[in-house]
Design an enzyme around this catalytic site. Structure first.
Site, mmCIF file in Angstrom:
data_model
loop_
_atom_site.group_PDB
_atom_site.id
_atom_site.type_symbol
_atom_site.label_atom_id
_atom_site.label_comp_id
_atom_site.label_asym_id
_atom_site.label_seq_id
_atom_site.Cartn_x
_atom_site.Cartn_y
_atom_site.Cartn_z
ATOM 1 N N TYR A 143 -0.390 -1.911 9.083
ATOM 2 C CA TYR A 143 -1.236 -1.646 7.913
ATOM 3 C C TYR A 143 -0.326 -1.275 6.728
ATOM 4 C CZ TYR A 143 -5.835 -1.458 5.962
ATOM 5 O OH TYR A 143 -6.955 -1.769 5.242
ATOM 6 N N GLU B 48 3.198 -0.196 0.073
ATOM 7 C CA GLU B 48 4.465 -0.239 -0.687
ATOM 8 C C GLU B 48 5.533 0.677 -0.094
ATOM 9 O OE1 GLU B 48 5.935 -1.996 -3.257
ATOM 10 O OE2 GLU B 48 4.279 -3.360 -2.913
ATOM 11 N N GLY B 49 5.108 1.763 0.548
ATOM 12 C CA GLY B 49 6.088 2.658 1.181
ATOM 13 C C GLY B 49 6.868 1.911 2.253
ATOM 14 N N HIS B 50 6.142 1.202 3.134
ATOM 15 C CA HIS B 50 6.828 0.420 4.169
ATOM 16 C C HIS B 50 7.707 -0.662 3.528
ATOM 17 C CE1 HIS B 50 3.008 1.548 6.390
ATOM 18 N NE2 HIS B 50 3.928 2.016 7.195
ATOM 19 N N VAL C 8 7.196 6.895 -1.581
ATOM 20 C CA VAL C 8 6.610 6.050 -2.639
ATOM 21 C C VAL C 8 5.221 6.605 -2.936
ATOM 22 C CG1 VAL C 8 5.887 3.723 -3.293
ATOM 23 C CG2 VAL C 8 7.921 4.049 -1.865
ATOM 24 N N MET D 87 1.963 7.461 -0.651
ATOM 25 C CA MET D 87 1.334 6.325 0.033
ATOM 26 C C MET D 87 1.281 6.571 1.526
ATOM 27 S SD MET D 87 2.154 2.914 -1.943
ATOM 28 C CE MET D 87 1.882 2.828 -3.704
#
Ligand code: PAF
Length: 286
Positions: free
Chosen positions: A29, A32-34, A173, A181
């Protein structure tokens, strides 16, 4: 981009990847953090492997394992665009076959904070991350500062068990209004989503006080708690001002790097966030 499911498929695909290999472990899922972790890996490694696995052993019996958001197709589209080489999305039976009975337990740094609120959580995290490291054999592995204690626990495990890799921790992020996030943000209804900015506001208030000269750890905890308590939809689980390396709560004066952190329920959704203070330059994610 190749996608594999079983450990033997993973091992075969891993063999032909250019070195060094960067691993980004995720529960899917993706946000932007990932993707910031993937981009960091892309810029530092010759190949990037992303694992997608909602790890049941890190969820408590009353936690959100069943409802944890999943969308593998969308995740794969995002990763393809980022130039990822290999995606590994094992089934639970691959990772924990019948008869599984070996666990990795990190002690000291896994006990306070999240460890005290979520018994067994870090045993599940350390075990699955050790298995991911063993299977993928990356030279570098990327984690987010959002899960600050997880990063400390994994660094400790890597040191203690002599994993031959570098752990890279990337900044948090945030949404434009400061909310960190998280895949769990999707649980928030519009009113809760607005209220959820209280975590960032609370950490910012404590940091502002620190920058203005406040060094009393109790006072910093109090500032964070009072800000959370001013938001009717928020329920504070804990606030902490701890040594950033040992994660022991600071009593008295903050002198070195300190981790300000908290867990807060907004409605039924449990959110965590943190800032590190006492560094010359604040990390860009703070
Ligand atoms: O941070 C996460 O998403 C998970 O805890 C991890 C590291 C992928 C292990 O399941």
């Amino acid at each position: 981009m190749e996608t594999v499911k079983t450990i033997s498929e993973l091992r075969a695909a891993r063999l032909i990847l250019p070195q060094p290999v960067g691993l980004v472990p995720t529960m899917g899922y993706l946000h932007e953090g990932h993707l910031s972790l993937v981009r960091a890996a892309r810029s530092e490694c010759a190949s990037v492997v992303v694992s997608i696995f909602v790890n049941p052993t890190q969820f408590g019996p009353t936690e959100d394992l069943a409802s944890y958001p999943r969308d593998l197709l969308r995740d794969l589209q995002l990763l393809e665009k980022e130039g990822v080489n290999l995606v590994w999305s094992p089934d639970v039976e691959d990772m924990y076959p019948p008869g599984f009975q070996t666990w990795v337990t990190v002690e000291g740094v896994a006990r306070p904070l999240e460890g005290s609120m979520r018994p067994g959580h870090f045993r599940g995290v350390a075990t699955v991350v050790a298995k991911l490291f063993n299977a993928v054999q990356p030279q570098r592995a990327y984690f987010g500062q959002k899960d600050a204690q997880q990063a400390v626990v994994i660094r400790q495990m890597v040191r203690d068990l002599n994993f031959n890799l570098d752990v890279v921790v990337c900044p948090i992020v945030r949404e434009p209004d400061g909310l960190a996030m998280s895949s769990r943000n999707t649980y928030l209804n519009p009113e809760e989503r607005r209220a959820a900015t209280v975590l960032y506001r609370s950490l910012s208030a404590a940091r502002q006080a620190y920058q203005a000269g406040e060094r009393d750890a109790d006072r910093l905890r109090q500032i964070m708690a009072e800000t959370i308590q001013s938001e009717p939809l928020a329920r504070l689980q804990y606030v902490s001002c701890a040594d950033a390396d040992t994660l022991q709560e600071i009593t008295g004066i903050v002198s070195g790097r300190a981790l300000l952190s908290m867990a807060v329920f907004v409605g039924k959704t449990r959110l965590i966030d943190n800032f590190v203070i006492g560094e010359e330059n604040h990390a860009p994610g703070n």
